[in-house]
Design an enzyme around this catalytic site. Structure first.
Site, PDB file in Angstrom:
ATOM      1  N   HIS A  30       0.728  -1.187  -0.162  1.00 55.94           N
ATOM      2  CA  HIS A  30       0.363   0.435  -0.005  1.00 55.94           C
ATOM      3  C   HIS A  30       1.198   1.141  -0.068  1.00 55.94           C
ATOM      4  O   HIS A  30       1.944   1.379   0.473  1.00 55.94           O
ATOM      5  CB  HIS A  30      -0.736  -0.067   0.945  1.00 55.94           C
TER       6      HIS A  30
ATOM      7  N   ASP B 131      -0.818   4.678   1.009  1.00 55.64           N
ATOM      8  CA  ASP B 131      -0.988   5.143   1.721  1.00 55.64           C
ATOM      9  C   ASP B 131      -0.514   5.251   3.447  1.00 55.64           C
ATOM     10  O   ASP B 131       0.516   4.196   3.048  1.00 55.64           O
ATOM     11  CB  ASP B 131      -2.622   4.972   2.454  1.00 55.64           C
TER      12      ASP B 131
ATOM     13  N   ASP C 220       6.256   1.416   7.061  1.00 54.97           N
ATOM     14  CA  ASP C 220       4.953   1.015   6.430  1.00 54.97           C
ATOM     15  C   ASP C 220       4.526   1.858   5.804  1.00 54.97           C
ATOM     16  O   ASP C 220       3.957   3.047   6.097  1.00 54.97           O
ATOM     17  CB  ASP C 220       4.275   1.033   8.208  1.00 54.97           C
TER      18      ASP C 220
ATOM     19  N   GLU D  77      -4.776   1.363   3.056  1.00 52.49           N
ATOM     20  CA  GLU D  77      -4.948   0.444   3.924  1.00 52.49           C
ATOM     21  C   GLU D  77      -4.773   0.553   5.565  1.00 52.49           C
ATOM     22  O   GLU D  77      -5.259  -0.202   6.184  1.00 52.49           O
ATOM     23  CB  GLU D  77      -3.123  -0.268   3.860  1.00 52.49           C
ATOM     24  N   GLU D  78      -4.214   1.739   5.970  1.00 50.69           N
ATOM     25  CA  GLU D  78      -4.319   2.472   6.986  1.00 50.69           C
ATOM     26  C   GLU D  78      -6.180   3.083   7.169  1.00 50.69           C
ATOM     27  O   GLU D  78      -5.771   2.739   8.791  1.00 50.69           O
ATOM     28  CB  GLU D  78      -3.485   3.961   7.028  1.00 50.69           C
TER      29      GLU D  78
ATOM     30  N   ASP E  70       4.100  -6.126   3.916  1.00 50.25           N
ATOM     31  CA  ASP E  70       3.135  -4.601   4.797  1.00 50.25           C
ATOM     32  C   ASP E  70       3.152  -5.175   6.738  1.00 50.25           C
ATOM     33  O   ASP E  70       2.890  -4.799   6.959  1.00 50.25           O
ATOM     34  CB  ASP E  70       1.825  -5.224   4.420  1.00 50.25           C
TER      35      ASP E  70
ATOM     36  N   HIS F 213       3.355   3.549  12.069  1.00 51.64           N
ATOM     37  CA  HIS F 213       2.597   4.543  12.723  1.00 51.64           C
ATOM     38  C   HIS F 213       3.277   5.432  14.274  1.00 51.64           C
ATOM     39  O   HIS F 213       2.506   5.709  14.883  1.00 51.64           O
ATOM     40  CB  HIS F 213       1.508   3.708  13.547  1.00 51.64           C
TER      41      HIS F 213
HETATM   42 ZN   LIG Z   1       1.179  -1.195   6.201  1.00 49.10          ZN
END
Ligand SMILES: [Zn+2]
Length: 470
Positions: free
Chosen positions: A87, A89, A118, A152-153, A176, A439
């Site tokens: 992903h 995003d 990520d 994805e998030e 991921d 994150h």
């Molecule tokens: Zn991810």
């Protein structure tokens, strides 16, 4: 064809970092406030998808853009399809970075920036694995689709769009998560407790705010309160900060006392890795005389929901031998006097317990506090047998290129794209020896990890889709 994968990956280092820099600079955070028909998740995710596909076109690949929600790069021929699901995003950057989160910064051999871990860094490493195969003229006897999602998030809008409009791949992996390999993922479900906004105590909660996303442990929490003795409140707060594993600050103005607590952000699938600023702030405030909805809101957050990732206080603690513990993250907390608010809880559950069990316990909590309860999206547990070729092939490649002969597949709190295919797993790119900063502020990946991941991905695609696999 025999390829010295580690050497070739090192040769591509500069090209890879140049492309990564370009991707990191695109602030591809979902942004519903600025969505358009052409950019249904806001401008960033669509722009990052287009940029990635443009790179693939530059490299001579066939690409397809599915309505700026998902896209794919295709290579090889065959009846079966190997999918790689990544992903573009990213999570919001949050406060407190040492470097600009959207400028790729190489420092002490590490690549810093939102998305380095990520998932832009790993996605690009997997893409480069495919690109190397193409550059080397390797013929694949299966079709390979490198598929990019843009959401994805949050809600997986992009990847769901792919699976609604395209045939299901035979098998695949998602770069991921972490190495060695994840063949099982817990279920994932969120519940929202809706709170009304009345204050009925001597002290008054004007506002409370913590958390950006349900799948993230909140780093920051703020509240505005008015009490009979604001000076005593400030003194108590200072003492509280001294005793607790959080820091913060406080100021008083015409609106009342403004409290700010700083904990530690972490991925919501393992809340133990973070320190929840929101429940700490609620724990502090719950000792005062707040009443009505505000009182219930603070008492629940600071009591039953505080520092209890295994959900023992609500009587839900549960462990499965293969899939591990049920966990709870208190991801979003919001209260506005006179208007209302919410508490969003995210649970990761192993097989053996279901969302009905959670809903039962939470219904009781909601009734006791006069909250209303809403169930959010749910993903059930996912498990691929350890002897499936998708697992054995990827594990063999991992062991071969890392030398970690004892490495075994594992089960995690999940929510990766691997679960979108019956024979889907998550595979890298976080190595066991590397700190997990997904994150979080100062997200990074060691450059050498990314290059080793590139080699592992390239070799794996080759093994899955070439005669080597048979
Ligand atoms: Zn991810």
């Amino acid at each position: 064809m025999s390829i010295d994968w580690k050497k070739v990956a090192a040769d591509y280092r500069d090209d890879y970092l140049e492309d990564l820099k370009h991707l990191i600079a695109i602030q591809s955070v979902r942004d519903d406030a600025n969505k358009t028909e052409d950019a249904p998740l806001g401008p960033g995710p669509a722009k990052a998808l287009q940029a990635f596909l443009k790179m693939a076109e530059r490299d001579g690949f066939e690409t397809t853009n599915l309505d700026n929600l998902a896209g794919f790069v295709e290579y090889g021929e065959g009846a079966e399809t190997i999918a790689i699901l990544a992903h573009v995003d990213v999570m919001p950057a949050g406060e407190g970075w040492a470097t600009d989160p959207f400028t790729l910064t190489i420092k002490d051999g590490n690549a810093y920036g939102r998305g380095t871990s990520d998932d832009k860094g790993p996605a690009l490493a997997a893409y480069y694995g495919l690109k190397i195969l193409k550059d080397q003229g390797v013929k694949l006897n299966k079709k390979v689709r490198f598929i990019l999602g843009t959401d994805e998030e949050s809600n997986w809008t992009g990847m769901n769009h792919y699976f609604e409009t395209q045939p299901e791949p035979t098998m695949g992996f998602s770069p991921d998560a972490e190495f060695p390999l994840i063949n099982g993922e817990k279920g994932n479900v969120s519940f929202t407790l809706g709170v009304k906004g009345e204050n009925a105590g001597d002290d008054s909660l004007k506002g409370f705010d913590a958390g950006l996303r349900e799948n993230m442990v909140p780093r920051d929490a703020t509240a505005i309160v008015e009490t009979a003795d604001n000076e005593a409140l400030v003194a108590a707060f200072t003492e509280f900060l001294d005793q607790m594993p959080v820091v913060g600050d406080v100021k008083t103005d015409g609106d009342g006392v403004h409290l700010h607590v700083i904990g530690k952000a972490a991925h919501g699938m393992e809340p133990k890795n973070g320190i929840n600023a929101g429940t700490y702030l609620a724990k502090f405030l719950s000792q005062f005389n707040f009443g009505g909805d505000a009182g219930h809101f603070l008492a629940l957050l600071g009591g039953a929901l505080h520092d209890d990732s295994r959900v023992t206080k609500l009587g839900l603690a549960f462990t499965d031998d293969i899939m591990g513990d049920l966990t709870m993250n208190v991801g979003v907390m919001d209260f506005q006097a006179g208007q209302g608010g919410k508490i969003v809880l995210n649970f990761r559950y192993p097989k053996g317990i279901g969302s009905d069990d959670l809903q039962g316990a939470l219904t009781k909590v909601a009734e006791e506090n006069q909250f209303d309860l809403q169930k959010g999206r749910e993903m059930v547990p996912h498990y691929v047998a350890p002897d499936d070729p998708i697992v054995t092939t990827l594990m063999a490649t991992y062991r071969e290129l890392t030398g970690e002969q004892a490495a075994e597949p594992e089960v995690v709190g999940g929510g990766t794209y691997g679960r979108l295919m019956k024979r889907g797993v998550a595979f890298g790119a976080l190595f066991p020896h590397t700190e997990d900063t997904m994150h979080q502020v100062d997200e990074f990946q060691p450059v050498n990890d990314l290059l080793l991941a590139m080699a592992i991905y390239g070799r794996s695609i080759q093994a899955l889709s070439n005669d080597l696999a048979d």
